[in-house]
Design a protein around this motif. Structure first.
Motif, mmCIF file in Angstrom:
data_model
loop_
_atom_site.group_PDB
_atom_site.id
_atom_site.type_symbol
_atom_site.label_atom_id
_atom_site.label_comp_id
_atom_site.label_asym_id
_atom_site.label_seq_id
_atom_site.Cartn_x
_atom_site.Cartn_y
_atom_site.Cartn_z
ATOM 1 N N THR A 92 -5.377 -1.196 2.880
ATOM 2 C CA THR A 92 -6.257 -1.187 4.058
ATOM 3 C C THR A 92 -7.049 -2.476 4.250
ATOM 4 O O THR A 92 -7.542 -2.734 5.359
ATOM 5 N N VAL A 93 -7.191 -3.276 3.197
ATOM 6 C CA VAL A 93 -7.980 -4.504 3.306
ATOM 7 C C VAL A 93 -7.122 -5.745 3.076
ATOM 8 O O VAL A 93 -7.085 -6.661 3.906
ATOM 9 N N LEU A 94 -6.410 -5.777 1.945
ATOM 10 C CA LEU A 94 -5.646 -6.964 1.581
ATOM 11 C C LEU A 94 -4.509 -7.234 2.571
ATOM 12 O O LEU A 94 -4.342 -8.361 3.041
ATOM 13 N N LYS A 95 -3.720 -6.202 2.882
ATOM 14 C CA LYS A 95 -2.570 -6.397 3.778
ATOM 15 C C LYS A 95 -2.991 -6.882 5.165
ATOM 16 O O LYS A 95 -2.451 -7.874 5.663
ATOM 17 N N PRO A 96 -3.963 -6.231 5.820
ATOM 18 C CA PRO A 96 -4.383 -6.748 7.140
ATOM 19 C C PRO A 96 -4.962 -8.167 7.073
ATOM 20 O O PRO A 96 -4.753 -8.972 7.990
ATOM 21 N N LYS A 97 -5.667 -8.443 5.995
ATOM 22 C CA LYS A 97 -6.290 -9.768 5.878
ATOM 23 C C LYS A 97 -5.239 -10.864 5.724
ATOM 24 O O LYS A 97 -5.342 -11.936 6.327
ATOM 25 N N LEU A 98 -4.216 -10.607 4.913
ATOM 26 C CA LEU A 98 -3.171 -11.606 4.690
ATOM 27 C C LEU A 98 -2.111 -11.574 5.782
ATOM 28 O O LEU A 98 -1.380 -12.546 5.966
ATOM 29 N N GLY A 99 -1.969 -10.437 6.461
ATOM 30 C CA GLY A 99 -1.093 -10.376 7.623
ATOM 31 C C GLY A 99 0.384 -10.180 7.341
ATOM 32 O O GLY A 99 1.201 -10.312 8.258
ATOM 33 N N TYR A 100 0.772 -9.848 6.124
ATOM 34 C CA TYR A 100 2.198 -9.618 5.851
ATOM 35 C C TYR A 100 2.591 -8.215 6.311
ATOM 36 O O TYR A 100 1.775 -7.299 6.332
ATOM 37 N N ASP A 101 3.856 -8.060 6.685
ATOM 38 C CA ASP A 101 4.324 -6.794 7.251
ATOM 39 C C ASP A 101 5.137 -6.017 6.212
ATOM 40 O O ASP A 101 6.362 -5.961 6.267
ATOM 41 N N ASP A 102 4.432 -5.420 5.277
ATOM 42 C CA ASP A 102 5.025 -4.488 4.315
ATOM 43 C C ASP A 102 5.004 -3.127 5.003
ATOM 44 O O ASP A 102 4.028 -2.377 4.907
ATOM 45 N N ALA A 103 6.074 -2.815 5.727
ATOM 46 C CA ALA A 103 6.050 -1.746 6.730
ATOM 47 C C ALA A 103 5.510 -0.427 6.206
ATOM 48 O O ALA A 103 4.653 0.196 6.825
ATOM 49 N N LEU A 104 6.012 0.031 5.065
ATOM 50 C CA LEU A 104 5.625 1.347 4.543
ATOM 51 C C LEU A 104 4.861 1.228 3.231
ATOM 52 O O LEU A 104 4.825 2.170 2.437
ATOM 53 N N ASP A 105 4.279 0.059 2.992
ATOM 54 C CA ASP A 105 3.415 -0.196 1.830
ATOM 55 C C ASP A 105 4.131 -0.035 0.494
ATOM 56 O O ASP A 105 3.564 0.487 -0.474
ATOM 57 N N ALA A 106 5.352 -0.518 0.434
ATOM 58 C CA ALA A 106 6.083 -0.501 -0.838
ATOM 59 C C ALA A 106 5.392 -1.384 -1.870
ATOM 60 O O ALA A 106 5.272 -1.015 -3.040
ATOM 61 N N PHE A 107 4.931 -2.558 -1.436
ATOM 62 C CA PHE A 107 4.201 -3.426 -2.370
ATOM 63 C C PHE A 107 2.805 -2.894 -2.639
ATOM 64 O O PHE A 107 2.345 -2.857 -3.780
ATOM 65 N N GLY A 108 2.120 -2.468 -1.581
ATOM 66 C CA GLY A 108 0.743 -2.026 -1.733
ATOM 67 C C GLY A 108 0.580 -0.846 -2.661
ATOM 68 O O GLY A 108 -0.456 -0.707 -3.331
ATOM 69 N N ILE A 109 1.594 0.026 -2.723
ATOM 70 C CA ILE A 109 1.502 1.195 -3.598
ATOM 71 C C ILE A 109 2.359 1.026 -4.851
ATOM 72 O O ILE A 109 1.863 1.159 -5.972
ATOM 73 N N HIS A 110 3.629 0.698 -4.688
ATOM 74 C CA HIS A 110 4.494 0.590 -5.869
ATOM 75 C C HIS A 110 4.213 -0.694 -6.663
ATOM 76 O O HIS A 110 4.145 -0.659 -7.896
ATOM 77 N N GLY A 111 4.062 -1.804 -5.961
ATOM 78 C CA GLY A 111 3.800 -3.056 -6.664
ATOM 79 C C GLY A 111 2.421 -3.076 -7.310
ATOM 80 O O GLY A 111 2.289 -3.274 -8.522
ATOM 81 N N ILE A 112 1.392 -2.851 -6.502
ATOM 82 C CA ILE A 112 0.018 -2.870 -7.022
ATOM 83 C C ILE A 112 -0.204 -1.715 -8.001
ATOM 84 O O ILE A 112 -0.765 -1.893 -9.089
ATOM 85 N N GLY A 113 0.237 -0.503 -7.629
ATOM 86 C CA GLY A 113 0.077 0.640 -8.525
ATOM 87 C C GLY A 113 0.829 0.464 -9.831
ATOM 88 O O GLY A 113 0.352 0.849 -10.899
ATOM 89 N N GLY A 114 2.013 -0.151 -9.744
ATOM 90 C CA GLY A 114 2.780 -0.409 -10.964
ATOM 91 C C GLY A 114 2.089 -1.398 -11.883
ATOM 92 O O GLY A 114 2.084 -1.240 -13.109
ATOM 93 N N ILE A 115 1.483 -2.426 -11.308
ATOM 94 C CA ILE A 115 0.754 -3.421 -12.104
ATOM 95 C C ILE A 115 -0.455 -2.780 -12.784
ATOM 96 O O ILE A 115 -0.692 -2.974 -13.987
ATOM 97 N N VAL A 116 -1.227 -2.008 -12.019
ATOM 98 C CA VAL A 116 -2.397 -1.327 -12.586
ATOM 99 C C VAL A 116 -1.964 -0.366 -13.694
ATOM 100 O O VAL A 116 -2.577 -0.306 -14.770
ATOM 101 N N GLY A 117 -0.902 0.387 -13.435
ATOM 102 C CA GLY A 117 -0.431 1.341 -14.428
ATOM 103 C C GLY A 117 0.085 0.670 -15.685
ATOM 104 O O GLY A 117 -0.186 1.125 -16.808
ATOM 105 N N ALA A 118 0.821 -0.422 -15.521
ATOM 106 C CA ALA A 118 1.387 -1.124 -16.680
ATOM 107 C C ALA A 118 0.289 -1.707 -17.564
ATOM 108 O O ALA A 118 0.317 -1.570 -18.793
ATOM 109 N N ILE A 119 -0.678 -2.360 -16.948
ATOM 110 C CA ILE A 119 -1.776 -2.947 -17.738
ATOM 111 C C ILE A 119 -2.664 -1.838 -18.305
ATOM 112 O O ILE A 119 -3.061 -1.875 -19.476
ATOM 113 N N GLY A 120 -2.940 -0.826 -17.490
ATOM 114 C CA GLY A 120 -3.772 0.278 -17.957
ATOM 115 C C GLY A 120 -3.170 1.054 -19.105
ATOM 116 O O GLY A 120 -3.897 1.614 -19.939
ATOM 117 N N THR A 121 -1.846 1.073 -19.183
ATOM 118 C CA THR A 121 -1.183 1.765 -20.293
ATOM 119 C C THR A 121 -1.592 1.168 -21.635
ATOM 120 O O THR A 121 -1.711 1.884 -22.635
#
Length: 452
Positions: A347-376
């Motif tokens: 809701t903040v990063l994508k609109p600010k940077l303006g990239y068109d990740d249509a269904l938020d594959a990066f915003g959820i899978h990429g970012i969530g995967g990074i948080v999950g991997a480090i948090g593990t």
């Protein structure tokens, strides 16, 4: 006569030697019992494999399809189904060999191409000594992981990527991105940190069910592909709301149910580790769904059905590497943290940077995967209820997780640049402006999702 006596004496000596060796042979036989193929484990893994398939068709197809506009519903679902089928064929031809072949090095494996040498009697290892699975079951289980990972990438490129381009991209991307990363993480010792990598003695990277292999890999690749493809016509100027949140909600439920095969199935046995992964898949997801809606409320919005669905996926993504590597409380915290971070990425990063990740594959899978991997690397600690040993140290493990994440990001970025560039050179990559405005359902497939 003397000669006969010598033969008899030699025979007697040999017999005595053989008799004396019998206890040693018996000890060797007792030390190496025949491997056990447990029917319960086998049945569970066959069930888990089918559950992961249900995540793709119909789960992901409905989830992504409902988020698109009406004119692109069938195109989205068709691309997901076709690329999943493509991944399955490639997996049998050479994918399994490149990821889990009998020969190999730090980056890639080879052998068993076309599944040569695999029979109904062939066995694959589990995580328990002496317990095996039929190799065909293991092959099928891992095949569904390859299929859904490729399909996830499409979440960023829908509504503008040619069907032919998606197929060519899929072949190249699986070959140079997915198979090597799957081998490095799951077959070659956790990015080879164990025993020292980059001059270090860091522990092996933890990835129980594919946080790095599936979600970071797919999410980063999705972002790179969307940047090369360019924005949709009218992006940030026209309303591009989901056409059916009802279908997205149905797809979300199917994804959550199927994810138990994804996470608990990664234990490769029906045991306590699978049970831990199961409860973590429940509670991390529940926590994430609630915290996404809480984040919406704090941001001044109404708690939404789309937010609920997005939170569920964020929680599932984050808990994937931690499913068997965390206690339930750690999973709850991890799901909540990942959900809030993903919310702000979308809701903040994508609109600010303006990239068109249509269904938020990066915003959820990429970012969530990074948080999950480090948090593990944190929730694995026994002090937080995790299954780590008494000698576990959070610092070195988190360092390993971060380096593993960085390796995956770089590999996925470079590989996706190559795969997308080749697909663009061969097909043009993107549909014409006329087809994009008309919709890919008619323009690419000659069909409509709804005849009204």
């Amino acid at each position: 006569m003397k000669f006969a006596n010598k033969i008899a004496a030699a025979a007697g000596a040999t017999a005595l030697a053989l008799f004396a060796a019998l206890p040693a042979w018996a000890q060797d036989a007792a030390a190496t019992p025949a491997p056990v193929v447990d029917k319960g484990d086998t049945a569970w893994m066959m069930t888990s494999t089918i559950l992961v398939l249900a995540m793709i068709l119909p789960g992901l197809a409905l989830f992504y399809g409902g988020l698109t506009r009406t004119k692109n519903m069938l195109s989205t679902m068709t691309q997901i189904g076709a690329l999943a089928c493509l991944a399955m064929i490639i997996w049998v031809v050479y994918g399994y060999g490149l990821a889990f072949g009998p020969e190999g090095n730090a980056v890639i494996a080879w052998g068993k191409f076309f599944l040569a040498g695999v029979t109904p009697d062939s066995l694959a290892d589990t995580f328990s000594d002496g317990f095996k699975l039929p190799e065909y079951v293991f092959i099928s289980f891992q095949m569904t992981f390859a299929a859904i990972t490729l399909a996830l990438v499409l979440g960023a490129t829908v509504e503008r990527m040619k069907f032919s381009a998606a197929l060519i991209f899929g072949v190249i991307w699986l070959t140079i991105v997915y198979f090597p990363i799957a081998h490095m993480v799951w077959a070659a010792g956790g990015f080879l940190f164990e025993g020292g990598m980059f001059g270090t003695s860091l522990p092996a990277a933890l990835d129980f069910a594919g946080g790095t292999v599936v979600h970071i890999n797919a999410g980063v690749s999705a972002l790179v592909a969307s940047l090369i493809l360019g924005k949709r016509i009218g992006y940030q100027k026209e309303i591009m709301a989901p056409h059916s949140l009802t279908l997205t909600m149905v797809g979300t439920g199917l994804l959550w149910v199927g994810w138990f095969g994804f996470n608990a199935g990664s234990a490769l046995e029906a045991n306590g580790s699978a049970a831990l992964a199961m409860i973590n898949t429940f509670v991390a997801t529940a926590s994430a769904a609630l915290f996404w809606m809480l984040a919406e409320t704090v941001a001044g919005h109404k708690p939404s059905a789309l937010g609920f669905c997005s939170g569920i996926i964020a929680g599932l993504v984050a808990v994937t590497p931690a499913a068997g590597n965390s206690g339930p409380f750690g999973a709850i915290v991890l799901g909540a943290v990942a959900s809030v971070i993903c919310f702000y990425a979308v809701t903040v990063l994508k609109p600010k940077l303006g990239y068109d990740d249509a269904l938020d594959a990066f915003g959820i899978h990429g970012i969530g995967g990074i948080v999950g991997a480090i948090g593990t690397g944190i929730v694995y600690a026994p002090s937080l209820g995790g299954p780590g040993g008494d000698d576990f140290a959070i610092g070195p493990q988190v360092a390993t997780q971060i380096i593993a994440v960085l390796v995956a990001i770089v590999w996925a970025t470079v590989g996706t640049l190559i795969a997308t560039s080749i697909a663009k050179a061969v097909t043009g990559l993107r549909v014409s402006e006329e087809v994009e405005r008309e919709g890919l359902d008619l323009g690419e497939h000659g069909e409509r999702a709804y005849n009204i």
